[in-house]
Design a protein around this motif. Structure first.
Motif, PDB file in Angstrom:
ATOM      1  N   ALA A 280       0.798  -1.219   0.000  1.00 57.70           N
ATOM      2  CA  ALA A 280       0.000   0.000   0.000  1.00 57.70           C
ATOM      3  C   ALA A 280       0.836   1.276   0.000  1.00 57.70           C
ATOM      4  O   ALA A 280       0.299   2.356  -0.235  1.00 57.70           O
ATOM      5  CB  ALA A 280      -0.920   0.011   1.230  1.00 57.70           C
ATOM      6  N   LEU A 281       2.143   1.168   0.264  1.00 60.06           N
ATOM      7  CA  LEU A 281       2.962   2.360   0.459  1.00 60.06           C
ATOM      8  C   LEU A 281       3.982   2.559  -0.658  1.00 60.06           C
ATOM      9  O   LEU A 281       4.505   1.601  -1.231  1.00 60.06           O
ATOM     10  CB  LEU A 281       3.696   2.269   1.801  1.00 60.06           C
ATOM     11  N   GLU A 282       4.274   3.805  -0.923  1.00 64.09           N
ATOM     12  CA  GLU A 282       5.255   4.203  -1.932  1.00 64.09           C
ATOM     13  C   GLU A 282       6.655   4.194  -1.318  1.00 64.09           C
ATOM     14  O   GLU A 282       6.883   4.816  -0.268  1.00 64.09           O
ATOM     15  CB  GLU A 282       4.914   5.610  -2.434  1.00 64.09           C
ATOM     16  N   PRO A 283       7.634   3.528  -1.927  1.00 64.78           N
ATOM     17  CA  PRO A 283       9.012   3.622  -1.439  1.00 64.78           C
ATOM     18  C   PRO A 283       9.501   5.067  -1.528  1.00 64.78           C
ATOM     19  O   PRO A 283       9.255   5.756  -2.518  1.00 64.78           O
ATOM     20  CB  PRO A 283       9.793   2.714  -2.394  1.00 64.78           C
ATOM     21  N   LEU A 284      10.221   5.524  -0.501  1.00 63.15           N
ATOM     22  CA  LEU A 284      10.605   6.933  -0.433  1.00 63.15           C
ATOM     23  C   LEU A 284      12.116   7.158  -0.432  1.00 63.15           C
ATOM     24  O   LEU A 284      12.571   8.298  -0.302  1.00 63.15           O
ATOM     25  CB  LEU A 284       9.995   7.571   0.823  1.00 63.15           C
ATOM     26  N   ASP A 285      12.900   6.097  -0.612  1.00 55.48           N
ATOM     27  CA  ASP A 285      14.351   6.232  -0.559  1.00 55.48           C
ATOM     28  C   ASP A 285      14.863   7.238  -1.590  1.00 55.48           C
ATOM     29  O   ASP A 285      15.687   8.105  -1.269  1.00 55.48           O
ATOM     30  CB  ASP A 285      15.018   4.866  -0.792  1.00 55.48           C
ATOM     31  N   ASP A 286      14.423   7.103  -2.832  1.00 51.57           N
ATOM     32  CA  ASP A 286      14.924   7.984  -3.894  1.00 51.57           C
ATOM     33  C   ASP A 286      14.513   9.431  -3.653  1.00 51.57           C
ATOM     34  O   ASP A 286      15.301  10.357  -3.869  1.00 51.57           O
ATOM     35  CB  ASP A 286      14.404   7.513  -5.261  1.00 51.57           C
ATOM     36  N   ARG A 287      13.273   9.623  -3.231  1.00 59.94           N
ATOM     37  CA  ARG A 287      12.809  10.988  -2.973  1.00 59.94           C
ATOM     38  C   ARG A 287      13.623  11.636  -1.855  1.00 59.94           C
ATOM     39  O   ARG A 287      13.995  12.804  -1.938  1.00 59.94           O
ATOM     40  CB  ARG A 287      11.315  10.992  -2.625  1.00 59.94           C
ATOM     41  N   LEU A 288      13.892  10.871  -0.785  1.00 59.52           N
ATOM     42  CA  LEU A 288      14.661  11.423   0.331  1.00 59.52           C
ATOM     43  C   LEU A 288      16.085  11.762  -0.104  1.00 59.52           C
ATOM     44  O   LEU A 288      16.636  12.803   0.271  1.00 59.52           O
ATOM     45  CB  LEU A 288      14.682  10.442   1.504  1.00 59.52           C
ATOM     46  N   ALA A 289      16.696  10.897  -0.917  1.00 54.77           N
ATOM     47  CA  ALA A 289      18.076  11.114  -1.356  1.00 54.77           C
ATOM     48  C   ALA A 289      18.225  12.410  -2.149  1.00 54.77           C
ATOM     49  O   ALA A 289      19.262  13.071  -2.095  1.00 54.77           O
ATOM     50  CB  ALA A 289      18.549   9.933  -2.189  1.00 54.77           C
TER      51      ALA A 289
END
Length: 447
Positions: free
Chosen positions: A121-130
């Protein structure tokens, strides 16, 4: 006693689906069709987004302040706020994952993260945070905790907003009158609980949590006294280690001897209100109730200190779940949802939020603000989490069945322990069997 954990979770979700369809039909994203399997869209970065607050009521006012600040800085984005009580939040999200109507962004703390991520249900956020201005600005321990809670693959699904911590509140005036030392060790804690009790005068040394939310507090007391620093020994939990059994027996024996009988049904609101009435010496809660005590008792009549130190000379406590914000995969406006998260966890807004909530900020710059030093329990908690004085037993939030096991399955059993109808050993053995099974299933599914 063996329980089909998977079956119980499916049943719980089915019940929740029937009970909150009305909410998911109205409190929805762009078109109200977002469900757990939907891929969503980045969107234009403008327009409306829906935000679900996972502690509605308690945090409504401060979130509305943050939203007002955000909309002033981003006039092309409108945030629709939906406040949901913490006790209802997980079931409402589970329902929306199955039936549609997920928000764009919502509160996603460590304790519920595994269940949501397991349902995709959730969007991975690693790239956005980086790529964000937040990169390198967030408390690494909090980020790591949310990564670990997300299901074991190291993906970041939630950006931390704050960390709570267990606090032992005690009445300085009552301790002084009784000639007692500050309860910095478990031995001093038990001595004070006994000496401050005079049941005939309705005076008690301690108030224990016997109702909703009791398990985490009970485990804190067990591991805090036993000194065991890991929840797992290989593939088996240390929960029912003989040292934890002895510790829990001693802690549960406080009930009705040094606590009110009404404590059997205490959730946190009842427990806090009872302590604030002024006739009880000590209370275990977290940073969130500090302002309540300040209003009820006044400055100078109480302190909030880290949990007691055990016989080993080391403070051991179980992990308090880190809270955070996540983007739901079904959102049709993920870019705007991310802008909101980025803004809410910026130094100024994160500081404002946590000053109101009485918690430890996730933004490192916010954690340097002056109010941290002025709010003593928060200052001491932040130090205890970072100065090496405390060993944290990481609870297995990554297990999709953790919440079921630690709440519905075992809170009634802990009440039986308090009443003397179940031994501490049987209680911990039962819970350990369920956890060992859940861990084996999780390892099988995750390689």
């Amino acid at each position: 006693m063996k329980i089909s954990i998977r079956r119980s979770r499916r049943a719980a979700i089915a019940v929740a689906l029937g009970s909150v369809l009305a909410l998911t039909a109205t409190a929805c994203g762009d078109d109200g069709s977002g469900a757990g399997g939907d891929k969503g869209d980045a969107g234009s970065g403008k327009g409306k987004i829906v935000f679900w607050d996972n502690n509605g009521g308690v945090r409504t006012d401060i979130w509305k302040e943050v939203i007002a600040d955000f909309q002033k800085a981003n006039p092309d984005i409108k945030v629709e706020y939906v406040g949901i009580a913490s006790t209802e939040y997980q079931s409402k999200v589970d329902t929306a994952i199955q039936g549609g109507g997920l928000p764009d962004v919502g509160g996603v703390g460590a304790a519920m993260l595994a269940g949501f991520s397991a349902q995709k249900a959730l969007e991975p956020l690693d790239d956005r945070l980086a790529k964000s201005s937040l990169s390198g600005k967030l408390n690494e321990n909090m980020v790591d905790s949310l990564k670990a809670a997300g299901g074991g693959d190291g993906t970041l699904y939630s950006i931390p907003t704050s960390a709570n911590n267990g606090v032992l509140y005690y009445r300085t005036d009552l301790f002084k009158k009784a000639g007692l030392d500050e309860p910095t060790t478990w031995d001093k804690f038990y001595k004070a609980a006994d000496k401050l009790t005079n049941a005939k005068k309705n005076e008690f040394g301690y108030t224990i949590r016997g109702g909703a939310g009791s398990i985490a507090q009970a485990l804190d007391a067990a591991y805090g006294q036993s000194g065991i620093t890991s929840f797992w020994n290989g593939d088996k939990t240390t929960l029912n280690d003989p040292k934890n059994v002895a510790a829990l027996e001693k802690y549960a024996a406080l009930y009705k001897k040094d606590t009110p009988a009404a404590d059997l049904n205490n959730d946190f609101t009842k427990m806090v209100a009872q302590w604030d009435s002024g006739t009880i010496g000590m209370l275990n809660h977290n940073l969130g109730s500090y302002q309540d005590h300040l209003k009820a008792l006044g400055a100078g009549k109480f302190r909030g200190i880290p949990q007691p130190i055990g016989a080993s000379g080391k403070r051991v406590q179980v992990s308090n779940p880190v809270d955070g914000l996540g983007v739901f995969k079904s959102s049709k406006n993920k870019d705007a949802a991310w802008k909101f998260i980025e803004f809410a966890t910026s130094a100024a807004e994160n500081s404002k939020f946590n000053k109101s909530a009485g918690q430890v900020p996730s933004n490192n710059d916010a954690a340097k603000d002056a109010w941290i030093s002025e709010a003593e329990p928060t200052k001491l908690a932040a130090a205890a989490l970072t100065d090496g004085s405390t060993s944290i037993v990481q609870l297995p939030y990554y297990l999709p069945d953790w919440n079921t096991i630690s709440k519905a399955d075992n809170e009634p059993n802990f009440q039986k322990v308090l009443l003397g109808d179940m031994s501490a050993k049987d209680f911990l053995d039962t819970m350990a069997e369920q956890l060992n099974k859940a861990q084996a299933e999780w390892k099988e599914q995750n390689g």
